[in-house]
Design a protein around this motif. Structure first.
Motif, mmCIF file in Angstrom:
data_model
loop_
_atom_site.group_PDB
_atom_site.id
_atom_site.type_symbol
_atom_site.label_atom_id
_atom_site.label_comp_id
_atom_site.label_asym_id
_atom_site.label_seq_id
_atom_site.Cartn_x
_atom_site.Cartn_y
_atom_site.Cartn_z
ATOM 1 N N UNK A 1 0.760 -1.310 -0.101
ATOM 2 C CA UNK A 1 -0.195 -0.026 -0.066
ATOM 3 C C UNK A 1 0.938 1.097 -0.082
ATOM 4 N N UNK A 2 0.395 2.224 -0.805
ATOM 5 C CA UNK A 2 1.142 3.440 -0.825
ATOM 6 C C UNK A 2 0.093 4.534 -0.916
ATOM 7 N N UNK A 3 0.751 5.941 -0.906
ATOM 8 C CA UNK A 3 -0.136 7.051 -0.976
ATOM 9 C C UNK A 3 0.670 8.257 -1.796
ATOM 10 N N UNK B 1 -0.764 0.263 7.473
ATOM 11 C CA UNK B 1 -1.963 -0.607 7.060
ATOM 12 C C UNK B 1 -1.338 -1.872 6.241
ATOM 13 N N UNK B 2 -1.849 -2.889 6.306
ATOM 14 C CA UNK B 2 -1.337 -3.994 5.572
ATOM 15 C C UNK B 2 -1.693 -4.224 4.383
ATOM 16 N N UNK B 3 -2.824 -3.305 3.939
ATOM 17 C CA UNK B 3 -3.352 -3.372 2.376
ATOM 18 C C UNK B 3 -4.328 -2.415 2.475
ATOM 19 N N UNK B 4 -4.739 -2.004 1.087
ATOM 20 C CA UNK B 4 -5.810 -1.106 0.607
ATOM 21 C C UNK B 4 -6.921 -2.011 0.406
ATOM 22 N N UNK B 5 -7.989 -2.430 1.054
ATOM 23 C CA UNK B 5 -9.108 -3.078 0.562
ATOM 24 C C UNK B 5 -10.248 -2.777 1.476
ATOM 25 N N UNK B 6 -11.369 -3.658 1.352
ATOM 26 C CA UNK B 6 -12.367 -3.249 1.839
ATOM 27 C C UNK B 6 -12.410 -2.895 3.317
ATOM 28 N N UNK B 7 -11.678 -4.007 4.107
ATOM 29 C CA UNK B 7 -11.643 -3.927 5.304
ATOM 30 C C UNK B 7 -11.136 -2.337 5.841
ATOM 31 N N UNK B 8 -9.847 -1.870 5.067
ATOM 32 C CA UNK B 8 -9.572 -0.758 5.546
ATOM 33 C C UNK B 8 -10.695 0.327 5.391
ATOM 34 N N UNK B 9 -11.296 0.195 4.008
ATOM 35 C CA UNK B 9 -12.213 1.303 3.681
ATOM 36 C C UNK B 9 -13.389 1.378 4.597
ATOM 37 N N UNK B 10 -13.591 0.246 5.355
ATOM 38 C CA UNK B 10 -14.711 0.540 6.496
ATOM 39 C C UNK B 10 -14.366 0.643 7.930
ATOM 40 N N UNK B 11 -12.904 0.761 7.896
ATOM 41 C CA UNK B 11 -12.415 1.087 9.481
ATOM 42 C C UNK B 11 -11.836 2.470 9.523
ATOM 43 N N UNK B 12 -12.985 3.392 10.039
ATOM 44 C CA UNK B 12 -12.448 4.995 10.110
ATOM 45 C C UNK B 12 -11.342 4.971 11.004
ATOM 46 N N UNK B 13 -11.086 4.191 11.841
ATOM 47 C CA UNK B 13 -10.071 4.647 12.893
ATOM 48 C C UNK B 13 -8.716 4.186 12.156
ATOM 49 N N UNK B 14 -8.677 3.261 11.116
ATOM 50 C CA UNK B 14 -7.356 3.001 10.320
ATOM 51 C C UNK B 14 -7.352 3.956 9.312
#
Length: 285
Positions: A14-16, A30-43
């Motif tokens: 993952x990068x920015x 973060x480990x990756x950019x995926x649905x789990x990240x997008x659903x996690x406001x804290x992350x």
């Protein structure tokens, strides 16, 4: 934020892309950019804080492959005939309701990866599209405003299509939409807060340097929020699902004979304002 994934196929990190255009490493956050990240406001908050701090490690972009900006896509829902100008060019009536079909997640490749012309194909076509990435579980939404509120971000999608397989071989459109490599995605996943109005984006596509598509999302028959609301009536949309929202006029199928369908050796470039640019060379499968 402009989120992306870089590295060889299957080992992307993952990068920015920061506001100065510098590529920065997110793998320590973060480990990756995926649905789990997008659903996690804290992350996501941690990513924003790290981005704003300027302390994220810099990545050398030289020779570094850009992969799809989203990992572990659940499903790709596609909307057909969703631009007034595209419907006109192929002589179709604007649909009364959105036309829905699917692409398999394994059609997704990076924005600059090779695209394969299927064996026995004579009508491989191009389609620049706005991709919508879902960030919150959506089911039975009641309004277009709710639909927009469930969007995590946007990306450029190339809905490559084989028209003979799609239209002339019987059954549904899916046979002409699911050939391998038929959904280049990226380069970035641009978070929804950076897209002021998804109905005010220009889309362009070139084949071998010649401009073929030059449209705007303002021509959409069903705008983004309504598309998300509508689809949620028939299936549950989960974080990390993608909706390809249709293409403007200028596809090969809509042109005069002989229609300039794609062949091995052709180069297609496409972009959406603010969402980045793709480039693919086509080769035989």
């Amino acid at each position: 934020m402009k989120l992306l994934r870089v590295g060889t196929t299957g080992t992307e990190r993952p990068a920015l892309l920061d506001p100065e255009g510098t590529l920065r490493d997110l793998s320590g956050i973060v480990p990756d950019i995926d649905g789990a990240l997008l659903a996690d406001d804290e992350a996501l908050g941690r990513v924003r804080e790290a981005a704003e701090s300027g302390a994220l490690p810099v990545l050398d972009a030289t020779g570094l492959r850009i992969g799809p900006p989203l990992a572990r896509i659940g499903k790709i829902v596609c909307i057909g005939l969703n631009y007034h100008d595209h419907a006109r060019e192929i002589g179709a009536q604007p649909p009364a309701e959105p036309v829905v079909f699917f692409k398999a997640a394994d059609t997704v490749v990076g924005p600059h990866d090779t695209v394969l012309v299927p064996r026995r194909s004579t009508k491989t076509d191009w389609e620049v599209e706005l991709a919508v990435v879902i960030g919150r579980t959506a089911r039975y939404l009641e309004s277009a405003e709710e639909g927009l509120a469930h969007v995590a971000g946007y990306a450029v999608a190339h809905d490559v299509s084989e028209r003979e397989f799609q239209i002339e071989r019987g059954g549904t459109w899916d046979k002409g939409k699911n050939c391998e490599t038929f959904n280049p995605l990226g380069p970035w996943l641009v978070t929804a807060d950076e897209v002021a109005d998804p109905q005010d984006l220009s889309l362009k596509l070139w084949v071998n340097g010649e401009l073929k598509q030059d449209g705007t999302t303002g021509e959409q028959i069903f705008p983004v929020g309504e598309v998300v609301r509508y689809v949620s009536q028939f299936m549950t949309l989960y974080p990390g699902d993608v909706i390809n929202t249709g293409t403007p006029a200028g596809v090969a199928m809509g042109g005069p004979e002989p229609k300039p369908y794609l062949r091995a050796g052709d180069v297609v470039e496409l972009e959406i304002a603010g969402l980045g640019r793709q480039r693919q060379e086509f080769k035989d499968a």
